[in-house]
Design an enzyme around this catalytic site. Structure first.
Site, mmCIF file in Angstrom:
data_model
loop_
_atom_site.group_PDB
_atom_site.id
_atom_site.type_symbol
_atom_site.label_atom_id
_atom_site.label_comp_id
_atom_site.label_asym_id
_atom_site.label_seq_id
_atom_site.Cartn_x
_atom_site.Cartn_y
_atom_site.Cartn_z
ATOM 1 C CG HIS A 1 40.716 40.992 46.934
ATOM 2 N ND1 HIS A 1 40.960 41.834 46.026
ATOM 3 C CD2 HIS A 1 40.730 39.681 45.871
ATOM 4 C CE1 HIS A 1 41.018 41.360 44.966
ATOM 5 N NE2 HIS A 1 40.969 40.315 44.739
ATOM 6 C CG ASN B 1 37.483 40.950 44.133
ATOM 7 O OD1 ASN B 1 37.530 41.935 43.408
ATOM 8 N ND2 ASN B 1 38.033 39.668 43.853
ATOM 9 C CD GLU B 2 36.971 38.203 40.878
ATOM 10 O OE1 GLU B 2 37.341 37.180 41.145
ATOM 11 O OE2 GLU B 2 37.339 38.769 39.717
ATOM 12 C CE1 TYR C 1 42.032 39.537 35.340
ATOM 13 C CE2 TYR C 1 40.093 39.040 36.361
ATOM 14 C CZ TYR C 1 41.237 39.492 36.480
ATOM 15 O OH TYR C 1 41.898 40.194 37.676
ATOM 16 C CD GLU D 1 40.330 42.089 40.204
ATOM 17 O OE1 GLU D 1 40.325 40.797 39.537
ATOM 18 O OE2 GLU D 1 40.162 41.881 41.367
ATOM 19 C CD1 TRP E 1 45.550 40.631 38.238
ATOM 20 C CD2 TRP E 1 44.558 41.839 39.902
ATOM 21 N NE1 TRP E 1 45.698 39.834 39.472
ATOM 22 C CE2 TRP E 1 45.309 40.618 40.295
ATOM 23 C CE3 TRP E 1 43.854 42.569 40.582
ATOM 24 C CZ2 TRP E 1 45.247 40.254 42.094
ATOM 25 C CZ3 TRP E 1 43.872 42.464 42.216
ATOM 26 C CH2 TRP E 1 44.396 41.291 42.459
ATOM 27 C CD GLU F 1 47.060 36.156 39.854
ATOM 28 O OE1 GLU F 1 46.041 35.864 39.927
ATOM 29 O OE2 GLU F 1 47.144 37.530 39.798
ATOM 30 C CD1 TRP F 2 43.111 34.323 42.745
ATOM 31 C CD2 TRP F 2 43.388 34.455 45.059
ATOM 32 N NE1 TRP F 2 42.744 35.657 43.044
ATOM 33 C CE2 TRP F 2 42.961 35.743 44.556
ATOM 34 C CE3 TRP F 2 43.854 34.312 46.313
ATOM 35 C CZ2 TRP F 2 42.732 36.876 45.286
ATOM 36 C CZ3 TRP F 2 43.342 35.353 47.310
ATOM 37 C CH2 TRP F 2 42.789 36.616 46.576
ATOM 38 C CG PHE G 1 47.587 37.942 36.132
ATOM 39 C CD1 PHE G 1 46.341 38.349 35.325
ATOM 40 C CD2 PHE G 1 47.819 36.709 36.628
ATOM 41 C CE1 PHE G 1 45.386 37.260 35.002
ATOM 42 C CE2 PHE G 1 46.633 35.774 36.432
ATOM 43 C CZ PHE G 1 45.479 36.079 35.730
#
Length: 587
Positions: free
Chosen positions: A249, A293-294, A402, A454, A492, A499-500, A508
């Protein structure tokens, strides 16, 4: 031929070429709209009191059921984790990066926690603004519209130093994240009390292998950390929830970044050593596996944009990144092979394992006649290539959705009539319905189901989140009515977290976190609405009306909310500044 005749002929030719260009773009735009934006009649009967009823309690063994879940990631929630993201957040620099508005391709990858380096236009960056104390909210924190909306002022100078993740340094004990490592019970109890059946978590590669395993995994594996993860997974089960476990992730170890990471084949070998260690330890305890993930998000923002830790691309890599032999395809190729090898190993250890990947999908649409080509290029890189390459090694297809992106030239357009999350994602529930139908049409020959791995929205006010949640669940239900097999839906996320590259800016969570008060949790109204839907399996017309009424009342009253992106005078979105702004709800 006289000069006048030459000029006249050239003018006519230019006029013909211009007309042909307009006609060709108009045809492309019309064709795109017919294929991707065609109006549809909802298969849901909106006159009923119960709009959707998910089968959360199947009565027979062969009957298809549906589960609800909540999702997290190690880098977001785990304390005592010395990973690449911690190192990244602690960095600071004194020169603003030279960059442009958010690129359409990179923006499609960014998701709600993604980012790209950029700066304000020069005349904005050089302005002096009053302050009592600098209030830095996020690397990307700037509200749309420099002149139209209120702002919190602070001095700005090209010479002052900036943190890489500004909204990490302005909160108490940011390195603790949500203390999920030392105290998993707080999050797990909140999750259990919603009634969910599946809890998604991850195992961090760096924590298990803090050093490069040049002499084999046994020499570098932190077996104590592995046992701790096993204990946490057992604890999830003790709360009555199944486990969905993510192996990668956005968690590249710093030692792997030093030699080039997923650019090189040896990262595949190291990842498989990590995978084997994890699978051997917990395979019998995991109900669903997410290998990656992504992956295209990670590759684009790390190796193409250089805005995530571990990439550091040079100018040549950036310029050639999207070419067939560029760094993006190199990294994606190794990740696809890694997925296939991990899939085989997991099934070797557990015949009944359910293994897939979580694929990020934005609904991309062109702003005008001349934006179809850019939209098509973006979709060609991000929609199907990775899933096509692993399609024979999937037990389910995970979709992270999203919202939508509006492509304008090489950038992303902020459209006045649209609503947005705090971090710049257009709110568009119909896009999830369209995406599910589109992906089902492409992959129905595989006869594998989908899972919404998500779906969520950054919204500190919690006014958008409630209708957002219901409308995306209705979009999921509508797709199921149309024949798309969907096993479950994971929201999510539980609590506001890191958040990154946005740090602790966008919110979120179904649950607010008071970081100045020992991370005290305060469930928002959306937490209770989500719990109601999960426990009943139903969405009622009354709940939907109430959620919308509260949002519409806020818009009517002129209430404002934060927005963590910037726009220029052409309404193209930027990522990169530290000042929070606020704008009105738009319904």
């Amino acid at each position: 031929m006289t000069l006048v005749t030459l000029i006249f002929t050239a003018t006519k030719l230019a006029g013909v070429l211009f007309s042909v260009t307009i006609a060709a773009n108009a045809f492309s735009f019309s064709r795109f709209k017919r294929k991707n934006l065609k109006s549809f009649k909802s298969p849901i009967d909106e006159s009923l009191d119960i709009l959707a009823e998910f089968n959360i309690n199947p009565t027979s063994e062969g009957e298809e059921g549906f589960f609800f879940g909540l999702a997290t990631a190690p880098a977001h929630v785990e304390d005592r984790l010395n990973d690449a993201w911690l190192n990244f957040a602690e960095e600071s620099h004194c020169d603003q990066p030279e960059s442009e508005p958010a690129d359409a391709i990179m923006g499609s990858a960014g998701g709600d926690g993604g980012s790209q380096p950029s700066k304000l236009p020069d005349k904005e960056a050089n302005k002096s603004m009053k302050k009592k104390k600098p209030l830095k909210i996020a690397m990307e924190a700037l509200i749309r519209g420099f002149e139209k909306y209120e702002e919190i002022e602070e001095p700005s100078s090209n010479e002052e130093c900036h943190h890489t993740v500004a909204a990490w340094h302005n909160v108490p004990h940011p390195e603790e994240r949500l203390r999920f490592w030392s105290d998993p019970d707080t999050e797990l109890k909140l999750a259990k009390d919603t009634g969910i059946q599946v809890f998604r978590m991850g195992i961090d590669w760096t924590r298990i292998m803090p050093e490069e395993p040049m002499n084999g995994s046994n020499a570098t594996t932190n077996f104590a950390a592995l046992e701790r993860y096993k204990w946490i997974i057992n604890k999830v089960h003790s709360y009555g929830m199944k486990v969905m476990l993510t192996l990668f992730h956005h968690s590249l170890p710093p030692w792997a970044a030093e030699y080039g990471g997923w650019r090189l084949e040896k990262t595949l070998d190291y990842f498989m050593e990590f995978t084997r260690v994890v699978v051997d330890c917990v395979s019998e305890l995991v109900d669903y596996w997410v290998t990656f993930n992504e992956p295209h998000v990670f590759c684009m923002l790390t190796y193409c944009a250089g805005s995530w830790p571990g990439g550091n691309p040079d100018m040549l890599e950036v310029a050639t990144s999207a070419l067939p032999t560029g760094v993006f395809n190199q990294a994606m190729n190794w990740m696809a092979i890694a997925h296939s090898m991990a899939y085989d190993y997991i099934h070797e250890k557990s015949v009944s394992a359910i293994v897939g990947a979580a694929h990020h999908v934005s609904f991309m649409r062109p702003y005008g006649l001349f934006d179809v080509a850019a939209t098509s290029v973006t979709n060609s890189l991000t929609l199907f290539p990775f899933m096509d390459s692993i399609s024979d090694k999937l037990d389910y297809i995970g979709i992270n959705y999203y919202g939508q992106e509006v492509v304008c030239g090489a950038g992303l357009k902020l459209v006045e009539r649209d609503e947005y999350s705090e971090s710049g994602r257009g709110v568009y529930p119909d896009g999830l319905y369209r995406v599910l139908l589109h992906f089902h049409e492409r992959y129905k020959h595989l006869s594998v189901p989908f899972i919404i791995t998500e779906n969520g929205v950054a919204d500190e006010t919690d006014l958008i989140r409630r209708p957002y949640l219901l409308e995306h669940l209705l979009a999921t239900y509508a797709a199921m009515i149309k024949g798309v097999p969907i096993l479950g839906y994971l929201f999510w996320t539980i609590s506001d977290n890191w958040e990154w590259a946005d740090g602790y800016g966008p919110k979120f969570g179904l649950v607010a976190v008071d970081r100045s008060n020992n991370l005290a949790r305060n469930p928002r109204p959306s937490y209770h609405l989500f719990s109601k839907v999960v426990k009943s399996g139903k969405i009622t017309r009354l709940d939907r009306a109430q959620a919308w009424n509260e949002l519409q009342a806020a818009a009517k009253d002129g209430k404002k909310r934060p927005f963590y992106r910037a726009v220029d005078k052409r309404s193209l979105m930027y990522a990169g500044n530290t000042r929070p702004h606020f704008f009105h709800f738009r319904i």
